[in-house]
Design a protein around this motif. Structure first.
Motif, PDB file in Angstrom:
ATOM      1  N   GLN A  78       0.825  -1.203   0.000  1.00 35.29           N
ATOM      2  CA  GLN A  78       0.000   0.000   0.000  1.00 35.29           C
ATOM      3  C   GLN A  78       0.867   1.265   0.000  1.00 35.29           C
ATOM      4  OE1 GLN A  78      -3.423   0.328  -0.336  1.00 35.29           O
ATOM      5  NE2 GLN A  78      -3.124  -1.809  -0.906  1.00 35.29           N
ATOM      6  N   PHE A  79       1.987   1.197   0.720  1.00 30.76           N
ATOM      7  CA  PHE A  79       2.909   2.335   0.729  1.00 30.76           C
ATOM      8  C   PHE A  79       3.469   2.580  -0.670  1.00 30.76           C
ATOM      9  CE2 PHE A  79       7.334   3.818   0.921  1.00 30.76           C
ATOM     10  CZ  PHE A  79       7.162   5.027   1.583  1.00 30.76           C
ATOM     11  N   LEU A  80       3.946   1.522  -1.320  1.00 33.87           N
ATOM     12  CA  LEU A  80       4.478   1.653  -2.677  1.00 33.87           C
ATOM     13  C   LEU A  80       3.410   2.145  -3.650  1.00 33.87           C
ATOM     14  CD1 LEU A  80       6.789  -1.420  -3.412  1.00 33.87           C
ATOM     15  CD2 LEU A  80       7.430   1.000  -3.377  1.00 33.87           C
ATOM     16  N   LYS A  81       2.209   1.617  -3.519  1.00 39.40           N
ATOM     17  CA  LYS A  81       1.106   2.005  -4.401  1.00 39.40           C
ATOM     18  C   LYS A  81       0.815   3.502  -4.276  1.00 39.40           C
ATOM     19  CE  LYS A  81      -3.656   0.603  -5.500  1.00 39.40           C
ATOM     20  NZ  LYS A  81      -4.428   1.781  -5.067  1.00 39.40           N
ATOM     21  N   GLU A 136       1.168   6.228  -7.263  1.00 37.34           N
ATOM     22  CA  GLU A 136      -0.038   6.939  -7.686  1.00 37.34           C
ATOM     23  C   GLU A 136       0.062   8.453  -7.519  1.00 37.34           C
ATOM     24  OE1 GLU A 136      -3.104   4.974  -5.471  1.00 37.34           O
ATOM     25  OE2 GLU A 136      -3.522   3.564  -7.115  1.00 37.34           O
ATOM     26  N   ARG A 137       1.107   8.913  -6.841  1.00 38.46           N
ATOM     27  CA  ARG A 137       1.302  10.366  -6.756  1.00 38.46           C
ATOM     28  C   ARG A 137       1.543  10.974  -8.126  1.00 38.46           C
ATOM     29  NH1 ARG A 137       5.867  10.813  -2.265  1.00 38.46           N
ATOM     30  NH2 ARG A 137       6.047  12.907  -3.161  1.00 38.46           N
ATOM     31  N   ARG A 197      -1.208  -5.220 -10.074  1.00 37.89           N
ATOM     32  CA  ARG A 197      -0.606  -4.872 -11.359  1.00 37.89           C
ATOM     33  C   ARG A 197      -1.076  -3.474 -11.741  1.00 37.89           C
ATOM     34  NH1 ARG A 197       2.093  -8.992 -13.323  1.00 37.89           N
ATOM     35  NH2 ARG A 197       1.563 -11.106 -12.652  1.00 37.89           N
ATOM     36  N   MET A 198      -0.116  -2.625 -12.081  1.00 36.25           N
ATOM     37  CA  MET A 198      -0.449  -1.235 -12.351  1.00 36.25           C
ATOM     38  C   MET A 198       0.628  -0.593 -13.205  1.00 36.25           C
ATOM     39  SD  MET A 198       0.440   0.160  -8.492  1.00 36.25           S
ATOM     40  CE  MET A 198      -0.054   1.851  -8.830  1.00 36.25           C
ATOM     41  N   SER A 199       0.317   0.568 -13.740  1.00 35.91           N
ATOM     42  CA  SER A 199       1.299   1.338 -14.498  1.00 35.91           C
ATOM     43  C   SER A 199       2.091   2.199 -13.535  1.00 35.91           C
ATOM     44  CB  SER A 199       0.586   2.219 -15.528  1.00 35.91           C
ATOM     45  OG  SER A 199       1.509   3.098 -16.142  1.00 35.91           O
ATOM     46  N   ALA A 200       3.393   2.262 -13.757  1.00 32.21           N
ATOM     47  CA  ALA A 200       4.250   3.031 -12.852  1.00 32.21           C
ATOM     48  C   ALA A 200       4.182   4.529 -13.111  1.00 32.21           C
ATOM     49  CB  ALA A 200       5.690   2.559 -12.974  1.00 32.21           C
ATOM     50  N   ASN A 201       3.436   4.929 -14.126  1.00 35.43           N
ATOM     51  CA  ASN A 201       3.348   6.346 -14.469  1.00 35.43           C
ATOM     52  C   ASN A 201       4.746   6.921 -14.698  1.00 35.43           C
ATOM     53  OD1 ASN A 201       0.497   6.373 -14.242  1.00 35.43           O
ATOM     54  ND2 ASN A 201       0.664   6.538 -12.023  1.00 35.43           N
ATOM     55  N   ARG A 202       5.179   7.812 -13.820  1.00 38.11           N
ATOM     56  CA  ARG A 202       6.489   8.450 -13.998  1.00 38.11           C
ATOM     57  C   ARG A 202       7.513   7.913 -12.992  1.00 38.11           C
ATOM     58  NH1 ARG A 202       5.214  14.637 -13.656  1.00 38.11           N
ATOM     59  NH2 ARG A 202       7.352  14.821 -14.424  1.00 38.11           N
ATOM     60  N   THR A 203       7.225   6.766 -12.411  1.00 37.35           N
ATOM     61  CA  THR A 203       8.110   6.169 -11.415  1.00 37.35           C
ATOM     62  C   THR A 203       9.036   5.140 -12.047  1.00 37.35           C
ATOM     63  OG1 THR A 203       6.383   6.433  -9.739  1.00 37.35           O
ATOM     64  CG2 THR A 203       8.212   4.962  -9.208  1.00 37.35           C
ATOM     65  N   ARG A 204      10.327   5.212 -11.708  1.00 33.36           N
ATOM     66  CA  ARG A 204      11.305   4.222 -12.137  1.00 33.36           C
ATOM     67  C   ARG A 204      11.871   3.520 -10.901  1.00 33.36           C
ATOM     68  NH1 ARG A 204      15.877   7.168 -15.019  1.00 33.36           N
ATOM     69  NH2 ARG A 204      15.484   8.664 -13.344  1.00 33.36           N
ATOM     70  N   PHE A 205      12.450   2.353 -11.107  1.00 30.70           N
ATOM     71  CA  PHE A 205      12.991   1.567 -10.004  1.00 30.70           C
ATOM     72  C   PHE A 205      14.428   1.152 -10.306  1.00 30.70           C
ATOM     73  CE2 PHE A 205       8.446   0.865 -10.369  1.00 30.70           C
ATOM     74  CZ  PHE A 205       7.997   1.158  -9.091  1.00 30.70           C
ATOM     75  N   VAL A 206      15.235   1.079  -9.262  1.00 30.72           N
ATOM     76  CA  VAL A 206      16.625   0.667  -9.433  1.00 30.72           C
ATOM     77  C   VAL A 206      17.047  -0.184  -8.238  1.00 30.72           C
ATOM     78  CG1 VAL A 206      17.516   2.790  -8.339  1.00 30.72           C
ATOM     79  CG2 VAL A 206      18.987   1.454  -9.873  1.00 30.72           C
ATOM     80  N   SER A 207      17.804  -1.224  -8.513  1.00 31.42           N
ATOM     81  CA  SER A 207      18.314  -2.077  -7.447  1.00 31.42           C
ATOM     82  C   SER A 207      19.402  -1.338  -6.667  1.00 31.42           C
ATOM     83  CB  SER A 207      18.882  -3.364  -8.045  1.00 31.42           C
ATOM     84  OG  SER A 207      19.442  -4.172  -7.038  1.00 31.42           O
ATOM     85  N   LEU A 259       9.264  -6.763  -9.172  1.00 33.73           N
ATOM     86  CA  LEU A 259       8.636  -5.452  -9.285  1.00 33.73           C
ATOM     87  C   LEU A 259       8.448  -5.065 -10.741  1.00 33.73           C
ATOM     88  CD1 LEU A 259       7.603  -3.184  -7.472  1.00 33.73           C
ATOM     89  CD2 LEU A 259       9.904  -2.221  -7.453  1.00 33.73           C
ATOM     90  N   ALA A 260       9.444  -5.344 -11.555  1.00 37.27           N
ATOM     91  CA  ALA A 260       9.358  -5.033 -12.986  1.00 37.27           C
ATOM     92  C   ALA A 260       8.242  -5.824 -13.649  1.00 37.27           C
ATOM     93  CB  ALA A 260      10.686  -5.328 -13.661  1.00 37.27           C
ATOM     94  N   ASP A 261       8.021  -7.041 -13.163  1.00 37.58           N
ATOM     95  CA  ASP A 261       6.947  -7.869 -13.708  1.00 37.58           C
ATOM     96  C   ASP A 261       5.575  -7.378 -13.260  1.00 37.58           C
ATOM     97  OD1 ASP A 261       5.917 -10.375 -15.002  1.00 37.58           O
ATOM     98  OD2 ASP A 261       5.311 -10.795 -12.938  1.00 37.58           O
ATOM     99  N   ARG A 262       5.503  -6.855 -12.040  1.00 41.10           N
ATOM    100  CA  ARG A 262       4.229  -6.432 -11.465  1.00 41.10           C
ATOM    101  C   ARG A 262       3.809  -5.045 -11.927  1.00 41.10           C
ATOM    102  NH1 ARG A 262       0.509  -9.273  -8.282  1.00 41.10           N
ATOM    103  NH2 ARG A 262       2.319 -10.619  -8.069  1.00 41.10           N
ATOM    104  N   VAL A 263       4.779  -4.151 -12.075  1.00 38.74           N
ATOM    105  CA  VAL A 263       4.491  -2.754 -12.406  1.00 38.74           C
ATOM    106  C   VAL A 263       5.056  -2.423 -13.783  1.00 38.74           C
ATOM    107  CG1 VAL A 263       4.817  -0.362 -11.707  1.00 38.74           C
ATOM    108  CG2 VAL A 263       4.547  -2.131  -9.964  1.00 38.74           C
ATOM    109  N   THR A 264       4.242  -1.829 -14.615  1.00 40.35           N
ATOM    110  CA  THR A 264       4.693  -1.436 -15.951  1.00 40.35           C
ATOM    111  C   THR A 264       5.524  -0.164 -15.837  1.00 40.35           C
ATOM    112  OG1 THR A 264       2.680  -2.358 -16.901  1.00 40.35           O
ATOM    113  CG2 THR A 264       3.967  -0.877 -18.289  1.00 40.35           C
TER     114      THR A 264
END
Length: 320
Positions: free
Chosen positions: A106-109, A113-114, A137-147, A167-172
Motif C-alpha cells: 500500500q505504501f508503494l502504491k 499513484e502520486r 498490477r499497475m502502471s508506474a506512471n512516472r516512477t522508475r525503479f533501481v536495485s 517489481l518489474a513484472d508487477r508494475v509497468t
C-alpha cells in the motif's frame, strides 16, 4: 494459437473475479464457492488468491487504530523518524510477512499513484518480496525503479527473494538491475566490477534515488543473507562475534547503532554509509526474531521511515 491463449487468460480472469465476488461480497466460504462454480476446492482457492494478487480485490477500512497511532508517534519521537506506520498484529510472530506485505504494498502504491517523477531504489529479501506480491498490477506512471545492491548469489543464478525483477513484472515501468553479486570475493574484484560500464551506470543511478525502500537483516545463522547463499555460515558467525546485531543494505551495526567493520565491508556492492545519510529511507521490518536488529538500525539514524507491526512496535518502545 495466440488468440486461444488470450481467451484462456480472459476466462481465468473472469472466473477469478466471479470467485472473489462470491467469497468477499457474497460471504460464501471457499468450499461453497467451489461448489457453486463446479470447481475443486483447490482451484477455487487459487482463483481467489489470483484475484487478490492481480489487485481485483480492494478492501477499505475507515478509521484508525488508536493504539497503533500512539505507537507510531512514540517510534517517531524515540528514533527521529519522519514517517511510521504500525499495522495491527494478526500474523506470525516470528516473521509477519502477510501484514508487512500488505502494508508495504500500500505504501508503494501510494508513492506510484502520486504521479510525480520519481526514482525508487529497492533492496531485496523475503519481506520486500512479500510487499511486491501484494502490489496490484499497475502502471508506474512516472516512477522508475533501481536495485540498490547486487543480487547474484553463490547457490543460485539469482536471489530467490530478488525484488527488482518481481517489481518489474508487477508494475509497468522502467527497472534497472545491478547484475553483480551482493559481495565480491576480494576488494580488487569489487573495484574491477564496479568499473564496468553497465554496473557503474546503475550504481550512479542508485545514488540518485529519491526514495530507498529497504528491509532489515539480522546476524543470526538463519538470516536471509545465509539462507539465500550470499554469505557462508562461518562469515555470519564472524560478523556476529564482532558485535554486529542488525544489517541494512550490507552495512552492519551494533546494539547502539554504531557501524561495525567486517570482513565484508569493503567487498559489498551497495551504497556507502556516507551515501545513505540524510536520505528518505523507509524500511519494512517486524518480527520477534528481528526486534534487536530493527532497534540497532533505528539507533543508527539512517532510517527516515519504518513500517512494522503492533507487536514489534511495543517491543521497540518498551510498551511490552
Amino acid at each position: 494459437m495466440a488468440i486461444a491463449a488470450g481467451a484462456l487468460r480472459e476466462d481465468e480472469a473472469s472466473m477469478a473475479t466471479r470467485a472473489a465476488w462470491l467469497h468477499y461480497a457474497g460471504g460464501l466460504t471457499q468450499a461453497e464457492v467451489a461448489k457453486r462454480l463446479g470447481l475443486t476446492s483447490l482451484k477455487a482457492h487459487r482463483l481467489i488468491m489470483k484475484a487478490n494478487q492481480d489487485g481485483l480485490v480492494k478492501v477499505y477500512i475507515d478509521g484508525e487504530v488508536s493504539e497503533c497511532v500512539a505507537l507510531e508517534q512514540a517510534l517517531c519521537e524515540r528514533f527521529g523518524l519522519d514517517y511510521c506506520e504500525v499495522v495491527p498484529e494478526f500474523d506470525d510472530a516470528d516473521l509477519p510477512l502477510r501484514a508487512l506485505g500488505i502494508a508495504g504494498a500500500q505504501f508503494l502504491k501510494r508513492e506510484i499513484e502520486r504521479g510525480e517523477e520519481m526514482l525508487i531504489g529497492v533492496g531485496h529479501g523475503r519481506t520486500l518480496a512479500a510487499c511486491v506480491e501484494y502490489l496490484p498490477r499497475m502502471s508506474a506512471n512516472r516512477t522508475r525503479f533501481v536495485s540498490l545492491l547486487g543480487g547474484l548469489t553463490r547457490k543460485f543464478s539469482a536471489n530467490p527473494h530478488d525484488v527488482i525483477h518481481r517489481l518489474a513484472d508487477r508494475v509497468t515501468g522502467e527497472a534497472y538491475v545491478m547484475p553483480v553479486p551482493f559481495f565480491a570475493n576480494t576488494v580488487e574484484d569489487r573495484d574491477v566490477l564496479f568499473n564496468q560500464r553497465g554496473v557503474s551506470d546503475v550504481f550512479h543511478l542508485a545514488k540518485s534515488a529519491d526514495l530507498l525502500f529497504v528491509g532489515i537483516g539480522t546476524t543470526e545463522r538463519k538470516a536471509s543473507l545465509v539462507s539465500t547463499g550470499m554469505i557462508e555460515t562461518s562469515e555470519i558467525d564472524d560478523i556476529r562475534k564482532s558485535g554486529a546485531v542488525g544489517e541494512l543494505l550490507g552495512h552492519f551495526f551494533d546494539d547502539r547503532g554504531q557501524p561495525v567493520e567486517t570482513t565484508l565491508s569493503n567487498r559489498t556492492f551497495t551504497l556507502g554509509r556516507d551515501e545513505l545519510r540524510n536520505r528518505r529511507t523507509v524500511a519494512v521490518a517486524a518480527g520477534k526474531g528481528k526486534t534487536k536488529a530493527i532497534r540497532s538500525v533505528l539507533e543508527s539514524r539512517y532510517l527516515s521511515g519504518l513500517i512494522t507491526d503492533e507487536r514489534t512496535a511495543r517491543l521497540l518502545t518498551g510498551a511490552d
